[in-house]
Design a protein around this motif. Structure first.
Motif, mmCIF file in Angstrom:
data_model
loop_
_atom_site.group_PDB
_atom_site.id
_atom_site.type_symbol
_atom_site.label_atom_id
_atom_site.label_comp_id
_atom_site.label_asym_id
_atom_site.label_seq_id
_atom_site.Cartn_x
_atom_site.Cartn_y
_atom_site.Cartn_z
ATOM 1 N N THR A 1 9.643 -7.664 6.906
ATOM 2 C CA THR A 1 10.599 -7.881 5.824
ATOM 3 C C THR A 1 11.991 -8.139 6.392
ATOM 4 N N SER B 1 10.012 -2.852 5.727
ATOM 5 C CA SER B 1 10.384 -2.840 4.314
ATOM 6 C C SER B 1 11.887 -3.089 4.219
ATOM 7 N N GLU C 1 10.030 -11.525 2.691
ATOM 8 C CA GLU C 1 8.893 -10.930 3.384
ATOM 9 C C GLU C 1 7.829 -11.983 3.639
ATOM 10 N N SER D 1 6.355 -5.299 -0.150
ATOM 11 C CA SER D 1 7.305 -4.335 0.403
ATOM 12 C C SER D 1 8.663 -4.437 -0.277
#
Length: 266
Positions: free
Chosen positions: A79, A98, A119, A235
Protein backbone atom coordinates in the motif's frame (compact mmCIF):
# COMPACT_ATOMS: atom_id res chain seq x y z
CA UNK A 1 -0.56 19.30 -2.39
CA UNK A 2 1.11 22.66 -2.27
CA UNK A 3 -1.04 25.76 -2.38
CA UNK A 4 -2.40 26.73 -5.77
CA UNK A 5 -2.10 30.41 -4.89
CA UNK A 6 1.16 32.06 -3.82
CA UNK A 7 1.39 33.47 -0.30
CA UNK A 8 1.23 37.25 -0.50
CA UNK A 9 3.24 38.41 2.52
CA UNK A 10 4.42 41.96 3.21
CA UNK A 11 8.13 42.37 4.08
CA UNK A 12 8.93 42.78 7.78
CA UNK A 13 10.32 46.28 7.20
CA UNK A 14 8.62 48.49 4.64
CA UNK A 15 10.75 50.97 2.73
CA UNK A 16 10.23 54.68 3.63
CA UNK A 17 7.28 56.06 1.71
CA UNK A 18 7.54 59.05 -0.59
CA UNK A 19 6.03 62.24 0.75
CA UNK A 20 3.90 62.95 -2.30
CA UNK A 21 0.23 61.97 -2.34
CA UNK A 22 0.66 59.73 -5.37
CA UNK A 23 3.14 57.54 -3.53
CA UNK A 24 0.94 57.33 -0.46
CA UNK A 25 -2.07 56.31 -2.52
CA UNK A 26 0.01 53.67 -4.28
CA UNK A 27 1.16 52.22 -0.95
CA UNK A 28 -2.40 52.14 0.31
CA UNK A 29 -3.43 50.30 -2.85
CA UNK A 30 -0.71 47.71 -2.35
CA UNK A 31 -1.71 47.08 1.29
CA UNK A 32 -5.39 46.96 0.38
CA UNK A 33 -4.75 44.62 -2.53
CA UNK A 34 -2.63 42.35 -0.33
CA UNK A 35 -5.31 42.19 2.34
CA UNK A 36 -7.87 41.40 -0.31
CA UNK A 37 -5.77 38.54 -1.60
CA UNK A 38 -5.26 37.25 1.92
CA UNK A 39 -9.01 37.32 2.45
CA UNK A 40 -9.58 35.40 -0.77
CA UNK A 41 -7.07 32.78 0.32
CA UNK A 42 -8.80 32.27 3.65
CA UNK A 43 -12.19 31.78 2.01
CA UNK A 44 -10.94 29.13 -0.41
CA UNK A 45 -9.07 26.60 1.75
CA UNK A 46 -9.69 23.82 -0.73
CA UNK A 47 -7.22 25.38 -3.16
CA UNK A 48 -4.43 23.57 -1.30
CA UNK A 49 -4.07 20.33 -3.22
CA UNK A 50 -1.27 20.15 -5.73
CA UNK A 51 1.26 22.48 -7.28
CA UNK A 52 2.59 22.54 -10.83
CA UNK A 53 2.12 19.24 -12.65
CA UNK A 54 5.83 18.46 -12.57
CA UNK A 55 7.40 15.65 -10.58
CA UNK A 56 10.67 16.49 -8.84
CA UNK A 57 12.43 13.45 -7.39
CA UNK A 58 14.52 15.66 -5.09
CA UNK A 59 11.35 16.61 -3.21
CA UNK A 60 10.24 13.02 -2.62
CA UNK A 61 10.94 11.21 0.66
CA UNK A 62 10.33 7.46 0.57
CA UNK A 63 9.68 5.32 3.65
CA UNK A 64 9.67 1.52 3.52
CA UNK A 65 7.68 0.33 6.53
CA UNK A 66 7.95 -3.44 6.97
CA UNK A 67 7.89 -4.06 3.22
CA UNK A 68 10.63 -5.73 1.21
CA UNK A 69 11.15 -3.39 -1.74
CA UNK A 70 12.21 -6.26 -4.00
CA UNK A 71 9.33 -8.68 -3.37
CA UNK A 72 6.42 -8.96 -5.79
CA UNK A 73 3.05 -7.87 -4.27
CA UNK A 74 0.78 -10.81 -5.32
CA UNK A 75 1.21 -12.49 -1.92
CA UNK A 76 2.11 -9.59 0.41
CA UNK A 77 -0.16 -6.51 0.67
CA UNK A 78 1.54 -3.40 -0.70
CA UNK A 79 0.00 0.00 0.00
CA UNK A 80 1.13 3.56 -0.77
CA UNK A 81 0.36 6.64 1.35
CA UNK A 82 1.35 9.95 -0.26
CA UNK A 83 1.19 13.26 1.62
CA UNK A 84 2.67 16.74 1.30
CA UNK A 85 4.29 19.10 3.80
CA UNK A 86 3.53 22.83 3.53
CA UNK A 87 6.62 23.57 5.61
CA UNK A 88 9.21 21.70 3.53
CA UNK A 89 7.24 21.56 0.24
CA UNK A 90 8.22 17.89 0.03
CA UNK A 91 6.23 14.76 -0.69
CA UNK A 92 6.34 11.77 1.64
CA UNK A 93 5.59 8.34 0.20
CA UNK A 94 5.15 5.51 2.68
CA UNK A 95 5.25 1.97 1.27
CA UNK A 96 3.77 -0.53 3.70
CA UNK A 97 1.21 -3.31 4.16
CA UNK A 98 -1.61 -0.84 4.94
CA UNK A 99 -2.28 2.91 5.09
CA UNK A 100 0.34 4.73 7.17
CA UNK A 101 -2.09 6.49 9.51
CA UNK A 102 0.66 8.45 11.23
CA UNK A 103 0.95 10.58 8.07
CA UNK A 104 -2.71 11.53 8.25
CA UNK A 105 -3.00 12.75 11.85
CA UNK A 106 -2.10 16.43 11.38
CA UNK A 107 -4.85 19.06 11.61
CA UNK A 108 -4.09 20.37 8.11
CA UNK A 109 -4.57 16.96 6.55
CA UNK A 110 -7.85 16.48 8.38
CA UNK A 111 -9.10 19.77 6.93
CA UNK A 112 -7.80 19.54 3.38
CA UNK A 113 -7.87 15.74 2.87
CA UNK A 114 -5.39 15.96 -0.01
CA UNK A 115 -3.68 12.64 0.63
CA UNK A 116 -3.63 9.91 -2.00
CA UNK A 117 -3.55 6.23 -1.07
CA UNK A 118 -3.13 3.27 -3.39
CA UNK A 119 -2.71 -0.49 -3.26
CA UNK A 120 -1.74 -3.35 -5.53
CA UNK A 121 -4.34 -6.02 -6.17
CA UNK A 122 -4.34 -9.31 -7.99
CA UNK A 123 -7.77 -10.07 -9.45
CA UNK A 124 -8.21 -13.38 -11.25
CA UNK A 125 -4.48 -13.55 -11.86
CA UNK A 126 -4.09 -10.00 -13.20
CA UNK A 127 -2.23 -7.30 -11.26
CA UNK A 128 -3.74 -3.81 -10.99
CA UNK A 129 -3.10 -0.62 -9.04
CA UNK A 130 -6.07 0.92 -7.19
CA UNK A 131 -5.76 4.62 -6.31
CA UNK A 132 -8.07 6.47 -3.91
CA UNK A 133 -8.74 10.23 -3.62
CA UNK A 134 -11.03 12.08 -1.22
CA UNK A 135 -13.19 14.62 -3.07
CA UNK A 136 -15.88 15.62 -0.59
CA UNK A 137 -17.71 14.50 2.53
CA UNK A 138 -16.72 14.51 6.18
CA UNK A 139 -17.05 18.24 6.88
CA UNK A 140 -18.74 21.21 5.20
CA UNK A 141 -15.56 22.83 3.85
CA UNK A 142 -14.93 19.85 1.60
CA UNK A 143 -18.51 20.03 0.35
CA UNK A 144 -18.03 23.58 -1.01
CA UNK A 145 -15.72 22.69 -3.91
CA UNK A 146 -16.25 19.08 -5.09
CA UNK A 147 -16.01 19.96 -8.79
CA UNK A 148 -12.82 21.96 -8.26
CA UNK A 149 -11.24 19.22 -6.14
CA UNK A 150 -12.16 16.58 -8.71
CA UNK A 151 -10.54 18.66 -11.45
CA UNK A 152 -7.35 19.24 -9.47
CA UNK A 153 -6.97 15.60 -8.42
CA UNK A 154 -7.56 14.48 -12.01
CA UNK A 155 -5.01 16.97 -13.32
CA UNK A 156 -2.29 16.11 -10.82
CA UNK A 157 -2.68 12.34 -10.47
CA UNK A 158 -0.05 11.65 -13.16
CA UNK A 159 2.44 13.38 -10.84
CA UNK A 160 1.28 11.15 -7.97
CA UNK A 161 1.72 8.05 -10.09
CA UNK A 162 5.19 9.19 -11.15
CA UNK A 163 6.09 9.57 -7.47
CA UNK A 164 4.93 6.01 -6.81
CA UNK A 165 6.83 4.66 -9.81
CA UNK A 166 9.99 6.49 -8.76
CA UNK A 167 9.68 5.71 -5.06
CA UNK A 168 9.08 2.01 -5.64
CA UNK A 169 11.55 1.86 -8.51
CA UNK A 170 13.25 -1.36 -7.35
CA UNK A 171 9.95 -3.24 -7.51
CA UNK A 172 9.16 -2.01 -11.02
CA UNK A 173 12.71 -2.63 -12.22
CA UNK A 174 12.59 -6.21 -10.96
CA UNK A 175 9.07 -6.77 -12.31
CA UNK A 176 8.68 -4.55 -15.40
CA UNK A 177 5.44 -6.33 -16.29
CA UNK A 178 3.78 -4.24 -13.55
CA UNK A 179 4.05 -1.26 -15.90
CA UNK A 180 1.30 -2.96 -17.90
CA UNK A 181 -1.00 -3.26 -14.87
CA UNK A 182 -4.24 -1.31 -15.17
CA UNK A 183 -4.68 1.73 -12.92
CA UNK A 184 -8.11 2.19 -11.31
CA UNK A 185 -8.82 5.58 -9.73
CA UNK A 186 -11.56 5.87 -7.10
CA UNK A 187 -12.93 9.35 -6.45
CA UNK A 188 -14.76 9.34 -3.12
CA UNK A 189 -17.50 11.92 -2.75
CA UNK A 190 -20.93 12.41 -1.20
CA UNK A 191 -21.93 14.00 -4.54
CA UNK A 192 -23.01 11.35 -7.03
CA UNK A 193 -21.45 13.16 -9.99
CA UNK A 194 -17.96 12.90 -8.49
CA UNK A 195 -18.34 9.60 -6.66
CA UNK A 196 -16.91 7.49 -9.47
CA UNK A 197 -14.33 4.98 -10.64
CA UNK A 198 -12.16 5.56 -13.70
CA UNK A 199 -9.79 3.28 -15.55
CA UNK A 200 -6.63 5.16 -16.54
CA UNK A 201 -5.14 2.36 -18.60
CA UNK A 202 -1.78 0.66 -17.97
CA UNK A 203 0.56 2.25 -15.43
CA UNK A 204 3.05 3.49 -18.03
CA UNK A 205 0.24 5.34 -19.80
CA UNK A 206 -1.50 6.61 -16.65
CA UNK A 207 1.61 8.61 -15.69
CA UNK A 208 1.09 10.72 -18.81
CA UNK A 209 -1.31 13.65 -18.96
CA UNK A 210 -2.30 12.42 -22.41
CA UNK A 211 -3.49 9.05 -21.11
CA UNK A 212 -7.02 7.89 -21.92
CA UNK A 213 -9.56 7.54 -19.14
CA UNK A 214 -12.84 5.65 -19.14
CA UNK A 215 -15.49 5.48 -16.46
CA UNK A 216 -16.01 1.80 -15.78
CA UNK A 217 -15.65 -0.71 -12.97
CA UNK A 218 -12.84 -3.16 -12.27
CA UNK A 219 -13.41 -6.88 -12.54
CA UNK A 220 -14.86 -8.46 -9.41
CA UNK A 221 -12.79 -10.78 -7.26
CA UNK A 222 -13.77 -14.42 -6.94
CA UNK A 223 -16.57 -14.91 -4.42
CA UNK A 224 -15.02 -18.06 -2.99
CA UNK A 225 -11.53 -18.45 -1.56
CA UNK A 226 -9.02 -18.77 -4.38
CA UNK A 227 -5.35 -18.31 -5.26
CA UNK A 228 -5.91 -15.98 -8.22
CA UNK A 229 -7.09 -12.96 -6.19
CA UNK A 230 -5.21 -11.02 -3.47
CA UNK A 231 -5.67 -9.46 -1.01
CA UNK A 232 -9.08 -10.88 -0.04
CA UNK A 233 -9.94 -7.63 1.79
CA UNK A 234 -8.77 -4.17 0.78
CA UNK A 235 -6.09 -2.61 2.99
CA UNK A 236 -7.73 0.79 2.34
CA UNK A 237 -10.88 1.07 4.49
CA UNK A 238 -12.48 3.89 2.49
CA UNK A 239 -16.02 3.05 1.49
CA UNK A 240 -17.26 3.52 -2.05
CA UNK A 241 -20.56 2.92 -3.78
CA UNK A 242 -21.16 2.84 -7.51
CA UNK A 243 -23.53 0.49 -9.29
CA UNK A 244 -22.70 -0.75 -12.75
CA UNK A 245 -25.94 0.72 -14.07
CA UNK A 246 -24.53 4.19 -13.32
CA UNK A 247 -21.57 3.63 -15.63
CA UNK A 248 -22.02 4.35 -19.32
CA UNK A 249 -21.44 1.33 -21.53
CA UNK A 250 -21.03 -1.11 -18.66
CA UNK A 251 -23.48 -3.71 -17.42
CA UNK A 252 -23.41 -6.27 -14.68
CA UNK A 253 -23.87 -6.56 -10.94
CA UNK A 254 -22.67 -4.52 -8.02
CA UNK A 255 -18.89 -4.62 -7.75
CA UNK A 256 -17.63 -6.57 -4.76
CA UNK A 257 -16.17 -4.53 -1.94
CA UNK A 258 -18.14 -1.37 -2.74
CA UNK A 259 -20.54 -0.37 -0.01
CA UNK A 260 -22.76 2.62 0.69
CA UNK A 261 -20.52 5.64 1.35
CA UNK A 262 -20.40 7.05 4.86
CA UNK A 263 -19.17 10.68 4.84
CA UNK A 264 -17.55 10.18 8.24
CA UNK A 265 -15.38 7.39 6.83
CA UNK A 266 -14.54 9.07 3.54
Amino acid sequence: MCSLSANMLLPSKLKPAYSDKRSNSTNLFIVSNTRSKRKNQSTVPMARLFGPAIFESSKLKVLFLGVDEKKHPPTLPRTYTLTHSDITAKLTLAISHSINNSQLQGWANRIYRDEVVAEWKKVKGNMSLHVHCHISGGHFLLDLFPKFRYYIFSKELPVVLKAIVHGDGSLLNNYPELQEALVWVYFHSNVDEFNRVECWGPLWEATSHDGKRTQTLPEMQCKDECSCCFPPVSSIPWSHSLSNEDVTGYSGTQAEGMSTPNPEKL
